[in-house]
Each structure stands twice: as structure tokens, then as C-alpha cells.
Design a protein around this motif. Structure first.
Motif, PDB file in Angstrom:
ATOM      1  N   ASN A  37      -0.643  -2.171  -4.724  1.00  0.00           N
ATOM      2  CA  ASN A  37       0.371  -1.285  -4.156  1.00  0.00           C
ATOM      3  C   ASN A  37       1.640  -2.011  -3.726  1.00  0.00           C
ATOM      4  O   ASN A  37       2.538  -1.405  -3.139  1.00  0.00           O
ATOM      5  CB  ASN A  37      -0.215  -0.532  -2.954  1.00  0.00           C
ATOM      6  CG  ASN A  37      -1.352   0.393  -3.352  1.00  0.00           C
ATOM      7  OD1 ASN A  37      -1.302   1.039  -4.393  1.00  0.00           O
ATOM      8  ND2 ASN A  37      -2.391   0.453  -2.532  1.00  0.00           N
ATOM      9  N   PRO A 220      -2.558   9.425  -4.426  1.00  0.00           N
ATOM     10  CA  PRO A 220      -1.774   8.185  -4.501  1.00  0.00           C
ATOM     11  C   PRO A 220      -1.509   7.670  -3.084  1.00  0.00           C
ATOM     12  O   PRO A 220      -1.551   8.447  -2.127  1.00  0.00           O
ATOM     13  CB  PRO A 220      -0.480   8.637  -5.197  1.00  0.00           C
ATOM     14  CG  PRO A 220      -0.845   9.907  -5.891  1.00  0.00           C
ATOM     15  CD  PRO A 220      -1.886  10.562  -5.037  1.00  0.00           C
ATOM     16  N   PRO A 221      -1.248   6.354  -2.923  1.00  0.00           N
ATOM     17  CA  PRO A 221      -1.011   5.367  -3.976  1.00  0.00           C
ATOM     18  C   PRO A 221      -2.260   4.675  -4.488  1.00  0.00           C
ATOM     19  O   PRO A 221      -2.150   3.699  -5.228  1.00  0.00           O
ATOM     20  CB  PRO A 221      -0.106   4.358  -3.262  1.00  0.00           C
ATOM     21  CG  PRO A 221      -0.597   4.371  -1.846  1.00  0.00           C
ATOM     22  CD  PRO A 221      -0.985   5.803  -1.569  1.00  0.00           C
TER      23      PRO A 221
END
Length: 274
Positions: A37, A220-221
Motif C-alpha cells: 500500500n 480497498p486498499p
């Protein structure tokens, strides 16, 4: 047995792929070169082979290789747990249906018919849409969708052994229904369960990827192969690798489990042994 295992090319190749996927998923934090990320906007949409980014980056500059490696954890976890849920539920219902027959078989059979009337992905999609997108709901949806497939396999296997002499003898000696099912019936229907489980994991991974692509999977993420494909669809013209590499990972995993399941079937089913 060992010679048959080594001579079974689908089993060996599928086993190698399955073990590789499992190892990548288990040791993802150690294998991934970066935080999946971590963003680097100055390097966004870099192509494969970019220094420091073997497979390139996505629209936020996140390392694609690291996201694919960590995505294997979610896809494999969802596939294994969901199939385990479906296998246990299908095993219990299939045992009851095939062993007792009569109205029990009729009721459970109709439940299976209703569930099988819908394609697996459509049924899972409806369940997730009703419960809301989350990892838990995703597993429940895939588990429910795969239950009738296991139940049908178990029911058919039980009907094949239900009238065998050792079953009749156990009942004649006063063995309870639970003891007979647990001690004499279940061990004889495990081979098709094992094969169906292996094949079902590949199908579950594909279903999870589809739901994640539609935004009904893990939020997400957190990277999954499905939402990585979704992220890359808007950039196919300038960075096709985002979707292509994620799609390739899904194909490899599904083919690996399918080959492994086919190899197990050839090994465990005496009717197809050469």
C-alpha cells in the motif's frame, strides 16, 4: 502408490503450482519487496522492468509485484475457508440425504435443486449484495453457493455404498445410525470429497476474484487479484500490465488446483486407473 503419483503429470504439475501459491501466500510479508500500500506518485503507472519495480506500478505508484503477492493471501484464504464451509455443510446434508432417504432426501434434494438452479457466481453475487461487501460475507456467499455441489457428490457416493453387505451387517448388529455413518459410510465416500474440494478451491478463487472486481469483495486498499484487475481496467491502453498480471495470477492458481484435482481423481478413483 508412489510410482503412480510420480507418473501422474497433472498431479505433479498441479501440486507444484498449488504448493508455490501456498508458499507465496504464507510468506508474502517476507517475499514482497515493498509494502503493497506504499504510494509513490512520481512513479505512477510505470511499466514492467522499471528500476525498483519489476512488474511496474499502478495508478497510485504502488508496487504491482508486492500487491500481487499479498493478493494471493486473500484469494487463497477466501477460497480455502469458503470451500471448507461448503464441504462441511454439503457433507452433512449429503450424508443425511443419502443414508436416510425418504422425506429427508426429498427435502434436502429440493433445497439443492433450488440452489443449483442459479449459477454459482450469480448466487454468490446475490448473497453478498444482500449481506454487504466484507471478507466474512464473501466466504459465506461462496460457501453457500458450493454446498449443493458437495451435497450431490456425497449423496451419490452414499447411495452407491448404502446397500453394501458391511452396512447391512452393522445395522443388523444394532449399530446406531450415527455410528454406521461415521464408522462405515463416511470413510468410503472421502475420495470424491477430497477431489471435489481441490477442484472447488480453484472455482472459489475465481468467484472471489469476480466479486472483488465488482466491488463486492474485500474493501480497498487491501489488495486482491480481483480489485487489482478492476484498478487496471481504466489504464489498459497505457499500463496493460496491471490487469494482465493479475489475470495471469488467477489463471495460474485456478489451473493449478484443477490439475491437482484431476490428478487426485485419477489416483483415488479405481474406475479411471490405467
Amino acid at each position: 502408490m508412489n510410482k503412480r503419483v510420480l507418473k501422474s503429470r497433472p498431479l505433479v504439475l498441479g501440486g507444484f503450482i498449488v504448493i508455490s501459491v501456498v508458499m507465496v501466500a504464507v510468506f508474502a510479508p517476507l517475499i514482497a519487496p515493498m509494502d503493497p500500500n506504499s504510494q509513490s506518485l512520481e512513479n505512477r503507472l510505470s511499466g514492467w522492468g522499471t528500476p525498483g519495480y519489476i512488474l511496474g506500478t499502478d495508478q497510485y505508484g504502488r508496487d504491482l509485484l508486492s500487491r500481487l503477492i499479498h493478493g494471493a493471501r486473500i484469494s487463497l484464504l477466501a477460497g480455502v475457508i469458503a470451500v471448507a464451509v461448503g464441504a462441511v455443510a454439503g457433507l452433512v446434508l449429503g450424508l443425511l440425504s443419502g443414508y436416510f432417504g425418504g422425506w429427508v432426501d426429498l427435502v434436502i434434494g429440493r433445497i439443492f435443486d433450488v440452489l443449483l438452479a442459479f449459477p454459482t457466481i450469480l448466487l454468490a453475487l446475490a448473497i453478498v449484495a444482500a449481506l454487504g461487501p466484507s471478507m466474512t460475507n464473501l466466504i459465506i456467499a461462496i460457501g453457500v453457493a458450493t454446498t449443493p455441489h458437495f451435497g450431490r457428490v456425497i449423496r451419490g457416493a452414499i447411495l452407491a455404498v448404502r446397500s453394501r453387505d458391511y452396512i447391512v451387517a452393522a445395522e443388523a448388529f444394532g449399530a446406531s445410525d450415527f455410528y454406521t455413518m461415521w464408522r462405515h459410510v463416511l470413510p468410503n465416500v472421502l475420495p470424491p470429497v477430497i477431489v471435489t474440494t481441490s477442484l472447488g478451491i480453484g472455482s472459489a478463487i475465481q468467484t472471489e476474484a469476480t466479486l472483488s472486481f465488482l466491488g463486492l469483495g474485500v474493501s480497498p486498499p487491501t489488495p486482491t487479484w480481483g480489485n487489482i484487475i478492476n484498478d487496471g481496467q481504466a489504464y489498459l491502453g497505457i499500463a496493460p500490465g496491471i490487469s494482465l498480471f493479475a489475470g495471469a495470477a488467477i489463471v495460474v492458481a485456478v489451473v493449478g488446483f484443477s490439475l491437482f484435482g484431476d490428478g487426485l481423481r485419477d489416483l483415488l478413483d479405481p474406475r479411471v486407473r490405467k
